[in-house]
Write a protein that holds these residues in place. Structure first.
Motif, PDB file in Angstrom:
ATOM      1  N   SER A  97       0.786  -1.221   0.089  1.00  0.00           N
ATOM      2  CA  SER A  97      -0.027  -0.086  -0.066  1.00  0.00           C
ATOM      3  C   SER A  97       0.943   1.261   0.190  1.00  0.00           C
ATOM      4  N   GLY A  98       0.752   2.156  -0.851  1.00  0.00           N
ATOM      5  CA  GLY A  98       1.348   3.376  -0.993  1.00  0.00           C
ATOM      6  C   GLY A  98       2.743   3.291  -1.694  1.00  0.00           C
ATOM      7  N   GLU A 134      15.590  -3.911   8.929  1.00  0.00           N
ATOM      8  CA  GLU A 134      15.350  -2.375   9.087  1.00  0.00           C
ATOM      9  C   GLU A 134      15.684  -1.530   7.827  1.00  0.00           C
ATOM     10  N   ARG A 135      16.418  -2.183   7.194  1.00  0.00           N
ATOM     11  CA  ARG A 135      16.870  -1.341   5.702  1.00  0.00           C
ATOM     12  C   ARG A 135      15.448  -1.360   4.771  1.00  0.00           C
ATOM     13  N   PHE A 136      15.079  -2.761   4.671  1.00  0.00           N
ATOM     14  CA  PHE A 136      13.728  -3.059   3.989  1.00  0.00           C
ATOM     15  C   PHE A 136      12.763  -2.144   4.285  1.00  0.00           C
ATOM     16  N   ALA A 137      12.284  -1.864   5.756  1.00  0.00           N
ATOM     17  CA  ALA A 137      11.400  -1.085   6.361  1.00  0.00           C
ATOM     18  C   ALA A 137      11.664   0.462   6.030  1.00  0.00           C
ATOM     19  N   ARG A 138      12.809   0.643   6.074  1.00  0.00           N
ATOM     20  CA  ARG A 138      13.209   2.328   5.681  1.00  0.00           C
ATOM     21  C   ARG A 138      12.895   2.565   4.172  1.00  0.00           C
ATOM     22  N   MET A 139      13.318   1.495   3.384  1.00  0.00           N
ATOM     23  CA  MET A 139      12.940   1.463   1.877  1.00  0.00           C
ATOM     24  C   MET A 139      11.714   1.692   1.499  1.00  0.00           C
ATOM     25  N   GLY A 174       5.447   3.805   1.104  1.00  0.00           N
ATOM     26  CA  GLY A 174       4.788   2.963   1.871  1.00  0.00           C
ATOM     27  C   GLY A 174       4.699   3.196   3.372  1.00  0.00           C
ATOM     28  N   PRO A 175       3.935   2.363   4.186  1.00  0.00           N
ATOM     29  CA  PRO A 175       3.754   2.575   5.313  1.00  0.00           C
ATOM     30  C   PRO A 175       4.882   2.586   6.432  1.00  0.00           C
ATOM     31  N   ALA A 176       5.132   3.428   7.442  1.00  0.00           N
ATOM     32  CA  ALA A 176       6.080   3.206   8.374  1.00  0.00           C
ATOM     33  C   ALA A 176       6.377   1.888   9.104  1.00  0.00           C
ATOM     34  N   ASP A 177       5.021   1.311   9.168  1.00  0.00           N
ATOM     35  CA  ASP A 177       4.990  -0.022  10.148  1.00  0.00           C
ATOM     36  C   ASP A 177       5.000  -1.190   9.447  1.00  0.00           C
ATOM     37  N   ALA A 205       0.568  -7.748   6.924  1.00  0.00           N
ATOM     38  CA  ALA A 205      -0.600  -8.136   6.591  1.00  0.00           C
ATOM     39  C   ALA A 205      -1.940  -6.985   6.435  1.00  0.00           C
ATOM     40  N   GLY A 206      -1.883  -6.170   7.063  1.00  0.00           N
ATOM     41  CA  GLY A 206      -2.759  -4.959   7.251  1.00  0.00           C
ATOM     42  C   GLY A 206      -2.441  -3.977   5.853  1.00  0.00           C
ATOM     43  N   HIS A 207      -1.345  -4.170   5.213  1.00  0.00           N
ATOM     44  CA  HIS A 207      -0.878  -3.300   4.332  1.00  0.00           C
ATOM     45  C   HIS A 207      -0.850  -3.958   3.056  1.00  0.00           C
TER      46      HIS A 207
END
Length: 441
Positions: free
Chosen positions: A128-129, A308-313, A319-322, A328-330
């Motif tokens: 999402s996003g 952590e790198r994947f989440a930041r990318m 995309g969502p910060a969380d 699953a929610g995104h």
């Protein structure tokens, strides 16, 4: 020289001078070369091939048909990986952040799925996003912030390749090794890389089913890339079964998040991902040896730095910060989820891998033409690997479908793709061979 004269020379089996190749590709880009002439050129190359020098010239001309990125301002080396495609091949989603966590920069320009194989870009579109085709400024910002960014090819990069590929796709010339080589490498050279690692798939789920064909393609890619000034090596990896335990788009993203966070890591997927990561780190000059690269990649994965790198990318690209915590929610989820059950007891002795990819396409999760829409939610999860033991009625996989009718069709196709026998097959190393400019093993 006139386009028809260039075509005639190649039709007659003659080697083309670099200047003629450059002129033909410039004409293709400007529109001076017609689609019919481009089709004739592709067919002449298909039947007569190209010498290595010709393939290098073709690759460079296609690179120079558009923008060439410059990453010289980055504080570390730029490197990337390209896969020739398979089923359940979500390696890029883990590999890019692993390598970035080790100090390299990975500006990964990926493609969409076509035919029976999935595309990395379609997987990222499920988030999402997420902006999978950003402008150059956002692309550069994400790479500098996260160390990696997985995006799609822009219109400014290697436009000659985009036009020639569309023509090849409808003229039965896709399988030409010189044309495949130039198509893949022109985009990677335009991305401004300092090194590249290729994952050439071989097996019944790959475009190259035979070992000799995969080796020929890998050698061509490595030799032409190095001839064009890009430090490149290749791993040939097995595709006689899905690489991940999921096949689809959103379902493969979930699998990647599980892998990065350590919740679930299939042994074959882990071996291939770490082997490619090690090869990239060695090629980029960050690792002193394959063993050192493997250890560095393992440490980045196990400490959570890669996650952590994947989440930041993901966040840097809209995309969502969380996302890691609440993936699953995104992600889209198919309304029908159903087990595909084994009809007899025994061991999984053979998987018709390509048929699983086609079943995903049948669900709506792939495309047969470039403009087709894709249902990002559908696919398979919990796919059993070769050698797995099953009892009657136990699941071979779970199918995720838009409706019951689609689930029925896909479930039958998947069940038919699995063969159950009485003897467990011997496990094989998924990394078949390495090919570099100076050595193979």
């Amino acid at each position: 020289m006139l386009p028809q004269e260039i075509i005639r020379q190649k039709r007659d089996g003659k080697a083309l001078p670099s200047d003629d190749i450059a002129a033909f590709i410039a004409g293709l880009t400007s529109g001076a070369v017609s689609e019919g002439q481009a089709a004739a050129f592709a067919m002449a190359v298909f039947f007569n091939g190209m010498r290595r020098e010709e393939a290098v010239a073709l690759t460079l001309a296609m690179r120079d048909s558009g923008e060439v990125l410059d990453w010289s301002d980055l504080p570390g080396p730029t490197t990337d990986k390209h896969s020739t495609g398979g089923i359940g091949d979500n390696v890029s989603l883990m590999l890019a952040p692993i390598v970035a966590a080790c100090g390299a920069y990975v500006p990964m320009i990926s493609g969409r799925g076509l035919g029976h194989t999935g595309g990395t870009l379609d997987k990222m579109d499920a988030i999402s996003g997420y902006v999978s085709q950003p402008d150059t400024a956002l692309f550069r910002k994400a790479v500098l912030s996260s160390g990696c960014a997985i995006i799609g090819q822009t219109a400014a990069l290697a436009p000659a390749d985009k036009r020639l590929y569309a023509i090849r796709d409808v003229t039965a010339t896709v399988e030409s090794i010189p044309l495949i080589t130039a198509s893949i490498l022109s985009k990677k050279l335009a991305a401004g890389l300092q090194s590249l690692v290729l994952d050439v798939k071989v097996g019944n789920g790959a475009f190259m089913e035979k070992s000799r064909d995969a080796a020929s393609l890998a050698k061509s890619l490595v030799e032409v890339a190095n001839g064009a000034g890009l430090k490149t090596s290749a791993l040939i990896t097995a595709m006689n079964e899905p690489l991940a335990s999921a096949a689809g788009n959103a379902v493969e993203v979930v699998n990647a998040v599980d892998f990065l966070t350590g919740r679930v890591r299939g042994p074959r997927l882990e071996k291939v991902t770490l082997a490619l990561s090690a090869e990239m780190l060695l090629s980029a000059g960050i690792a002193a040896s394959h063993a050192d690269g493997f250890a560095k990649a393992r440490e980045a994965l196990d400490t959570g730095r890669a996650a952590e790198r994947f989440a930041r990318m993901v966040h840097d690209l809209g995309g969502p910060a969380d996302f890691i915590e609440r993936s699953a929610g995104h992600l889209p989820q198919a309304p029908v989820e159903r087990a595909v059950r084994a009809g007899r007891a025994g061991f999984v002795t053979h998987i018709a891998t390509r048929d699983i990819g086609l079943a995903v396409v049948g669900l709506g999760g792939g495309r047969t033409r470039p403009g087709d829409s894709v249902d990002l939610a559908v696919g398979f999860t919990h796919l059993l690997p070769l050698g797995a033991e099953v009892r009657p009625g136990e699941p071979l996989a779970m199918v995720h479908a838009r409706d019951d009718a689609a689930a029925d069709i896909a479930g039958k196709a998947l069940a038919a793709a699995y063969e159950i026998g009485e003897v467990r097959p011997a496990a094989k190393d998924p990394v078949v061979r390495r090919i570099s400019a100076t050595e193979t093993y």
